[in-house]
Design a protein around this motif. Structure first.
Motif: not given
Length: 351
Positions: A239-244, A280-281, A288-289
């Motif tokens: 979730x943090x990754x997607x946000x940034x 995870x990245x 998200x893609x």
């Protein structure tokens, strides 16, 4: 924990089978729900709002939602029950079955079942923690009917409900539902609530199978615990990754800092969950893609930027590895319109 990290639902196979029972095509429901055809992929994950949209579309395509609820419930094949429902069905008594259902249901959907015993009655209330809109009445009806059906089949007794309250409204006569539940139904109520006679909770199950429960219970508890532990770290990291993502490639130091731990601790926690920061990245970008491509208002250059890629060619190469297709072709197939050639013409091997 933020709600976004746990708001994930895999569409159960039973949903698509239910459509066939009423000669409704899955594509029609998906189109009416305004979702990408990718939801047909068993690995595709939706959120609560999208899950509600599917059920609302389903209810609008059937002639009689109330009758549909009864047919879906009574047509349930016991032999085809998944483990998380099979365990309640083979419980010692109805109370045990309801408790097991409330515990294990959270493994497939972010839904909470509250069981409140008071006096001679027992109220069962449903709550969707991540819902920002009312639950489709047909979905609630199916859940409530299924809870009563397990009690009837397990005990062999034709128990009825004391009351059923639905917060929404039906587009058809509720008489089939009232006949099934054996009580009057209140629509437009403050909450979704099924009220049972408390004495029915003590009814022993003729389907009780201690040996099977000894096998299923540890396995289900282990899966639930692993899922909760896994979500508590891997889902939060994603979730943090997607946000940034849009600000560039997420750095492990930044993610670890947001979680209040050191880089080494985060790496160890991820290793304990059989994954890595890099994995995870990749998953975060892939998920998200698909989400961005399902939005026809975003062009491919914007999608690549939002995913944190420095150039389109890097995005295209990654997408080919994920889906074995180009982004524009994937969008055309899953959104049902002709592909617009946005794939860069000067990139050999990307078409």
């Amino acid at each position: 924990m933020t709600s976004h990290s746990l708001d994930r639902i895999k569409i159960p196979a039973g949903f698509w089978k239910g459509l066939l029972q009423f000669n409704i095509a899955a594509h029609d429901v998906i189109r009416k729900a305004q979702l990408p055809l990718a939801v047909l992929n068993e690995t595709f994950v939706v959120n609560t709002a999208q899950f509600f949209a599917l059920w609302q579309a389903f209810s609008e395509l059937v002639n009689d939602p109330a009758d549909c609820i009864v047919k879906l419930t009574t047509g349930m094949q016991t032999a085809q029950l998944p483990p998380l429902v099979l365990a309640p069905y083979h419980s010692r008594d109805y109370r045990d079955a309801l408790i097991r259902m409330a515990r294990y249901k959270q493994m497939c959907v972010p839904e909470r079942i509250d069981i409140i015993e008071k006096g001679e009655l027992c109220a069962i209330e449903l709550e969707w923690p991540y819902a920002d809109q009312p639950e489709p009445p047909m979905l609630v009806g199916v859940i409530m009917a299924s809870l009563l059906e397990i009690g009837r089949r397990g005990s062999g007794y034709p128990m009825t409900a004391y009351a059923l309250e639905l917060s929404g409204h039906m587009s058809s006569n509720v008489e089939p539902l009232e006949k099934y539940f054996g009580c009057r139904i209140k629509l437009g109520a403050e909450r979704n609530r099924l009220t049972l006679y408390r004495s029915d909770l003590d009814r022993p199950f003729i389907s009780y199978n201690a040996e099977l429960l000894e096998i299923l219970t540890p396995a289900l508890d282990r899966s639930l615990n692993e899922q909760q532990r896994s979500k508590s770290i891997t889902e939060m990291v994603k979730w943090i990754m997607k946000r940034t993502l849009a600000s560039g490639r997420p750095d492990i130091h930044i993610v670890a800092s947001e979680l209040g731990m050191s880089d080494r601790t985060l790496q160890r926690r991820l290793t304990d969950n059989y994954t890595s920061f890099k994995q995870l990245l990749t998953e975060a970008r892939h998920e998200k893609a698909l989400e961005y491509l399902a939005d026809p208002t975003l062009d491919l250059k914007e999608v690549a930027f939002l995913l944190g890629y420095e150039d389109q060619s890097s995005f295209y190469r990654a997408f080919r590895l994920w889906e074995d297709d180009t982004p524009s072709n994937w969008r055309a197939v899953h959104l049902g319109f002709d592909a617009i050639s946005e794939d860069s013409p000067g990139m050999p091997g990307l078409h």
